[in-house]
Scaffold this active site. Sequence first.
Site, short mmCIF file in Angstrom:
data_model
loop_
_atom_site.label_atom_id
_atom_site.label_comp_id
_atom_site.label_asym_id
_atom_site.label_seq_id
_atom_site.Cartn_x
_atom_site.Cartn_y
_atom_site.Cartn_z
N SER A 17 38.60 55.71 43.63
CA SER A 17 38.65 55.68 42.21
C SER A 17 39.75 56.72 42.01
O SER A 17 39.76 57.84 42.20
CB SER A 17 37.73 55.97 41.47
OG SER A 17 38.03 56.04 39.85
N SER A 19 40.47 57.45 38.85
CA SER A 19 39.81 58.12 37.62
C SER A 19 39.84 59.53 37.60
O SER A 19 40.45 60.30 36.59
CB SER A 19 38.86 57.47 37.05
OG SER A 19 39.04 56.04 36.70
N LYS A 68 29.54 47.15 35.84
CA LYS A 68 30.07 46.89 34.63
C LYS A 68 29.14 45.70 33.90
O LYS A 68 29.13 45.84 32.37
CB LYS A 68 31.40 46.15 34.81
CG LYS A 68 32.32 47.21 35.37
CD LYS A 68 33.61 46.34 35.15
CE LYS A 68 34.85 47.66 35.62
NZ LYS A 68 36.31 46.91 35.42
N ASP A 103 39.44 48.20 28.78
CA ASP A 103 40.65 47.51 29.40
C ASP A 103 41.62 46.85 28.34
O ASP A 103 42.78 46.46 28.70
CB ASP A 103 40.30 46.43 30.16
CG ASP A 103 39.59 47.14 31.56
OD1 ASP A 103 40.17 48.36 32.04
OD2 ASP A 103 38.90 46.53 32.30
N GLY A 133 38.95 36.09 36.33
CA GLY A 133 37.67 37.09 36.58
C GLY A 133 37.70 38.03 35.47
O GLY A 133 37.98 37.65 34.19
N GLY A 134 36.89 38.96 35.68
CA GLY A 134 36.54 40.17 34.46
C GLY A 134 37.78 40.33 33.69
O GLY A 134 37.58 40.64 32.59
N ARG A 155 42.37 29.51 40.95
CA ARG A 155 41.93 28.94 42.28
C ARG A 155 40.95 27.96 41.83
O ARG A 155 40.76 26.77 42.29
CB ARG A 155 41.78 29.55 43.33
CG ARG A 155 41.09 28.97 44.65
CD ARG A 155 40.78 30.11 45.81
NE ARG A 155 39.97 31.35 45.34
CZ ARG A 155 39.40 32.35 45.79
NH1 ARG A 155 40.37 32.54 47.51
NH2 ARG A 155 38.49 32.91 45.47
N THR A 156 39.88 28.50 41.48
CA THR A 156 38.39 27.61 41.21
C THR A 156 38.55 27.36 39.62
O THR A 156 38.31 28.03 38.78
CB THR A 156 37.20 28.59 41.36
OG1 THR A 156 37.30 29.20 42.42
CG2 THR A 156 36.10 27.81 41.33
N ILE A 223 48.45 43.04 36.74
CA ILE A 223 47.66 44.23 36.60
C ILE A 223 47.17 44.85 37.93
O ILE A 223 46.53 46.02 37.98
CB ILE A 223 46.47 43.84 35.73
CG1 ILE A 223 45.46 42.87 36.56
CG2 ILE A 223 46.75 43.05 34.57
CD1 ILE A 223 44.15 42.80 36.09
P1 ATR Z 1 37.94 41.24 38.46
O1 ATR Z 1 36.69 41.05 37.63
O2 ATR Z 1 38.47 42.29 38.73
O3 ATR Z 1 38.73 40.34 37.66
P2 ATR Z 1 37.12 38.88 40.26
O4 ATR Z 1 36.10 38.53 39.16
O5 ATR Z 1 36.56 38.98 41.47
O6 ATR Z 1 37.67 40.34 39.63
O7 ATR Z 1 38.20 37.92 39.98
C1 ATR Z 1 39.16 37.77 41.10
C2 ATR Z 1 40.29 36.77 40.76
O8 ATR Z 1 41.31 36.59 41.88
C3 ATR Z 1 39.51 35.27 40.43
O9 ATR Z 1 40.41 34.87 39.53
C4 ATR Z 1 39.73 34.67 42.15
O10 ATR Z 1 39.91 33.54 41.76
P3 ATR Z 1 38.56 32.46 42.05
O11 ATR Z 1 37.89 32.35 40.52
O12 ATR Z 1 38.82 31.24 42.56
O13 ATR Z 1 37.78 33.15 42.88
C5 ATR Z 1 41.28 35.28 42.15
N1 ATR Z 1 41.33 35.19 43.81
C6 ATR Z 1 40.96 36.00 44.54
N2 ATR Z 1 41.23 35.76 45.89
C7 ATR Z 1 41.89 34.52 45.85
C8 ATR Z 1 42.72 33.96 46.43
N3 ATR Z 1 42.66 34.05 47.91
N4 ATR Z 1 43.40 32.74 46.21
C9 ATR Z 1 43.38 32.45 44.66
N5 ATR Z 1 42.80 33.36 43.99
C10 ATR Z 1 42.17 34.38 44.25
#
Ligand code: ATR
Length: 281
Positions: A17, A19, A68, A103, A133-134, A155-156, A223
């Site tokens: 960290s 921080s 979190k 954030d 993601g978060g 991606r998803t 970010i």
């Molecule tokens: P955070 O909470 O810090 O935002 P997270 O919830 O782990 O972290 O989210 C990571 C993001 O990076 C997600 O949008 C993830 O896509 P998925 O929802 O498909 O998992 C994306 N990500 C991570 N690795 C990836 C990869 N190899 N290709 C495309 N997207 C990826």
Amino acid sequence: MKEYRKAGVIGYPISHSLSPRIHNYWLQQYHIKASYEAIPVKPEDLKTFLGKMAKEEFAGVNVTIPHKEAAFNLVKTDRHTQNIGAVNTIIVRDEQIIGMNTDVYGFIHSLLEKFEDKELKAISRKTLIMGAGGATRAVCTALQPYSGEITIVNRTREKAEKLASHMRAMEMENIAVSDWHNLENIMSDATLLVNTTSLGMKGQPSLDISLKTLPATAVVCDIVYNPLPTQLLKQAEARGNRTIDGLGMLLYQAQSAFAEWFDVVPEVTPELRHYVAEALL
Ligand code: ATR
């Protein structure tokens, strides 16, 4: 102001960290008699830790992985934080434990450092966000007062759909979802492109996208702050797009937490940026 004089960041494991470096810099600069430490707290000990904070003279703590969401479910929160469903800062106020997500403040202030309110409205007229993601929730919440339209690609795709419907339930109607493979297409009229995925971060796969369809006037924001600049920002700078790196978000979210704990709004200066960036090398 009360005499609570301890702060820190809780997580498990808690290692890299930045921080402590940021907050201890400010504590020294403003001659505040307080400590800020990285505190390992196991998931099973989180509730007990939060319960002891007021007695142990904590002003508050930052909250990081994996706490979190768990912390969000254990403390009182405001509306912004409820939009996000995760807490990254805890404040002890009148013996009460309050959860916040700084954030949102962090992201918008990293933009407001460079652009005036009116300009930011124009820049975020058509925002394209990569990731769901978060951090994406914080970015959407932050941009909501400014953005005309927000499109999320991930991606998803289901995760993006879920996020968008959550945001719509929070009265953010301007959020659409598109396919990752459609990126180049939708990029062609984007005014702001934001990466909220972990791609491009040190130790993670690279973010392999082409910016060839992105208008030259668009702003590109990543970010991810390690490395600085990321490959995405290098690519954007090389073709003349204006860029915003992720260090600003990190520093401004810290500014907001520090102000809540110690009643001083600490300055984000080029010196501090440099001092924090040095630790990334
Ligand atoms: P955070 O909470 O810090 O935002 P997270 O919830 O782990 O972290 O989210 C990571 C993001 O990076 C997600 O949008 C993830 O896509 P998925 O929802 O498909 O998992 C994306 N990500 C991570 N690795 C990836 C990869 N190899 N290709 C495309 N997207 C990826």
